[in-house]
Design a protein around this motif. Sequence first.
Motif, PDB file in Angstrom:
ATOM      1  N   ASP A 142     -24.410  78.128  19.797  1.00 58.18           N
ATOM      2  CA  ASP A 142     -23.604  79.254  20.240  1.00 58.18           C
ATOM      3  C   ASP A 142     -23.566  79.195  21.766  1.00 58.18           C
ATOM      4  N   TYR A 143     -22.401  78.873  22.332  1.00 58.17           N
ATOM      5  CA  TYR A 143     -22.335  78.636  23.764  1.00 58.17           C
ATOM      6  C   TYR A 143     -22.413  79.917  24.578  1.00 58.17           C
ATOM      7  N   LYS A 144     -22.217  81.058  23.961  1.00 62.94           N
ATOM      8  CA  LYS A 144     -22.460  82.307  24.671  1.00 62.94           C
ATOM      9  C   LYS A 144     -23.944  82.473  24.965  1.00 62.94           C
ATOM     10  N   LEU A 145     -24.781  82.004  24.045  1.00 62.79           N
ATOM     11  CA  LEU A 145     -26.228  82.074  24.261  1.00 62.79           C
ATOM     12  C   LEU A 145     -26.653  81.083  25.341  1.00 62.79           C
ATOM     13  N   GLU A 159     -24.727  80.084  27.738  1.00 67.70           N
ATOM     14  CA  GLU A 159     -24.194  80.623  28.979  1.00 67.70           C
ATOM     15  C   GLU A 159     -25.162  81.642  29.581  1.00 67.70           C
ATOM     16  N   ALA A 160     -25.767  82.447  28.717  1.00 68.30           N
ATOM     17  CA  ALA A 160     -26.747  83.428  29.191  1.00 68.30           C
ATOM     18  C   ALA A 160     -27.982  82.729  29.748  1.00 68.30           C
ATOM     19  N   LEU A 217     -22.539  87.381  34.740  1.00 71.45           N
ATOM     20  CA  LEU A 217     -21.762  87.365  33.500  1.00 71.45           C
ATOM     21  C   LEU A 217     -21.004  88.666  33.256  1.00 71.45           C
ATOM     22  N   LEU A 227     -22.308  91.469  32.369  1.00 71.87           N
ATOM     23  CA  LEU A 227     -22.920  92.070  31.193  1.00 71.87           C
ATOM     24  C   LEU A 227     -24.090  92.940  31.638  1.00 71.87           C
ATOM     25  N   ARG A 254     -29.373  88.146  24.083  1.00 72.37           N
ATOM     26  CA  ARG A 254     -28.862  86.793  23.821  1.00 72.37           C
ATOM     27  C   ARG A 254     -29.987  85.756  23.926  1.00 72.37           C
ATOM     28  N   ARG A 299     -19.916  71.954  30.640  1.00 67.23           N
ATOM     29  CA  ARG A 299     -19.154  72.622  31.697  1.00 67.23           C
ATOM     30  C   ARG A 299     -18.340  71.620  32.518  1.00 67.23           C
TER      31      ARG A 299
END
Length: 304
Positions: free
Chosen positions: A3-6, A8-9, A26, A28, A36, A72
């Motif tokens: 999961d690239y959102k994880l 990214e975090a 981010l 957030l 995350r 990236r």
Amino acid sequence: MLDYKLLEALAAIVDQGGFERGAQQLNLTQSAVSQRIKLLEARLGQPVVVRTPRLLPTPLGQRLLNHAQQVRLLEHDLLDRIPALGEGTQRLRLAINADSLATWWAPTIGDFCHRRGVLLDLVVDDQEVALRRMRDGEVAGCICATARPVQGARSRPLGHMRYRVAASPGFAERYFPEGVSTQALARAPAILYGPDDRLQQRYLDSQGFKEPFPHHLCPSSEGVLHMVLAGIGYALIPECQAQTALKHGELVDLDPSRPLDVPLYWHFWRHGGELLDALTVHLFSASDDWLLPMEASPGPGAYA
């Protein structure tokens, strides 16, 4: 699947050095970023960061960050080709030796960073050991003295950096009144960048000197130069860094007939995307003003 959102975090909190600043990057909340990271660790069954005494990635976390950096780089190629996807600033993590950083690197790379909108994350290592960073996947590129690339990377010769054995006039008169000799080398304090610095030993080997010698440790290229100017010790200093002081008599070359030429090679990921390829082209066009050309091919196996 990752999961690239994880990821990214994870990259954000490590890049920014904390959860709060990572969350700000981010856009957030800190709680959302923390959740995350917890979810990522739960899925993997082990931690990805060490939170104290300061936030650092675990070995697993570093492997994930390396993968995220490669992704990236490839995504950045898409942004260049498909503007509708948006705009993004690219961060490159590179390993570079301190002497290059103190001399030719900044004037060589400045225009490229401006034109391409690149942010640099530089890791400073001796040129003899920077390749370990590539081998471990910590950096996308490095400058080192070894020609053979690691698996998955390419290597190109940049040129030679010439070093001079320099000391202040007073130091030279005190320790080397009759020039360089094994007796003088045994008692004159040298100044080394760090315990992994092999330049001094390479010079001493050329003199046939194998004995222990007194030395200072100074983890700064500029600091080594200032210590030599102050008469604290002698050192191998890049010619381009020492030439002004040599010209004005603030330094003397202890062994003018024996400069030490160190080959420098640029290593970069084979599948690092167009940005790394463009950086490679730029380095070779811009470093000629600072480095001496390679006299010969480094031999078989140097390129991949």
